[in-house]
Design a protein around this motif. Structure first.
Motif: not given
Length: 292
Positions: A132-146
């Motif tokens: 349900g999340f755009p793939y790039l937005i989800l990836a940016i969110g994961v990198v933002g956390v890590l």
């Protein structure tokens, strides 16, 4: 006895898939390009004309010449050498990211499709929620956390592609779950683990392999996008995405700085997609012949 007999044709048809793939000239040209790229990436430390990080400020933004065949960047670093090292990084990132997605996604998808019931409902819920999340937005969110780094970017890309492999593996298992050879295996007392490993997984691999080949290209684009935004490979590491990002401000003075990494990325992703299309067509022709 019926289960082994049903499985033998799958093994005997494997060379036919290879022949169908080799007979596709477009796929073979793309495959040859990828083999050449992989060889260059592996041999880069020995064949690169210069160090990718050595700076010659007096040669900054030089065009192609006898010393720097593709020119020099804003810090006087050799563009060709950096492209070659960036190929190593991009291929490694795509391989690790897709490997993460395979290790997580395929077992979950196989388990959901095979066991059904509440297990399948949970698997579908996880896959649909992530997709349900755009793939790039989800990836940016994961990198933002890590935190921004190449390793974290690879983890983020792998997580992004997990739900896609879950759905592909689950659909492939659902297509064979009621087949006779599986029922025969259950009737002679085979365990679920044995049935999955020996019978289910080999039969779901064709669509999974095709999906993996296509995902490698998308993973390279995702890595380049994250590096372009400063969330992937960190300086001074060479990445096609970071090379594109650093060349934007100099595009009016030396447009070739942007063209070289962009062209490398486009050709590589195109070749990967053409190989994936070739594999898909080869498996489809095999299934059509086997069903006739």
């Amino acid at each position: 006895m019926s289960a082994p007999n049903d499985l033998r044709p799958e093994r005997s048809r494997t060379p036919r898939v290879v022949r169908q793939f080799v007979a596709d000239p477009t796929a073979m040209v793309a495959f040859g390009f990828l083999i050449l790229l992989i060889l260059v990436a592996l041999l880069t430390p020995w064949i690169a004309p210069h160090s990718p990080d050595t700076q010659h400020l007096d040669r900054a933004l030089d065009g192609p010449n006898g010393t720097h065949w593709l020119g020099a960047d804003q810090l006087g670093r050799d563009v060709l050498s950096r492209l070659m090292y960036a190929a190593r990084l991009s291929l490694m990132a795509a391989t690790v990211a897709v490997g993460i997605a395979v290790v997580i996604g395929v077992p979950i998808g196989v388990a959901g499709g095979y066991f059904g019931g509440w297990v399948d409902r949970i698997v579908v819920l996880i896959a649909d929620s992530l997709m349900g999340f755009p793939y790039l937005i989800l990836a940016i969110g994961v990198v933002g956390v890590l935190g921004p780094s190449l390793v974290n970017a690879m983890i983020a890309i792998g997580v992004v592609y997990v739900p896609r492999l879950i759905r592909v593996a689950r659909s492939a298992v659902l297509a064979v779950r009621g087949d006779t050879y599986l029922e025969a295996s259950r009737s002679i007392g085979a365990t679920s683990a044995s049935i999955i490993v020996r019978h289910v997984v080999p039969n779901v691999m064709p669509p999974v392999v095709v999906q993996i080949s296509l995902m490698c290209g998308f993973a390279m684009l995702a890595e380049a996008s994250l590096s372009f935004l400063g969330l992937g490979a960190q300086p001074p590491a060479a990445s096609w995405g970071s090379m594109l990002s650093s060349s934007v401000r100099y595009m009016d003075r030396q447009p070739l700085l942007m063209i070289w990494p962009g062209l490398a990325l486009v050709l590589t992703v195109l070749a990967i997609n053409l190989v994936g299309d070739g594999l898909r067509d080869a498996f489809a022709r095999r299934d059509k012949r086997s069903g006739s």
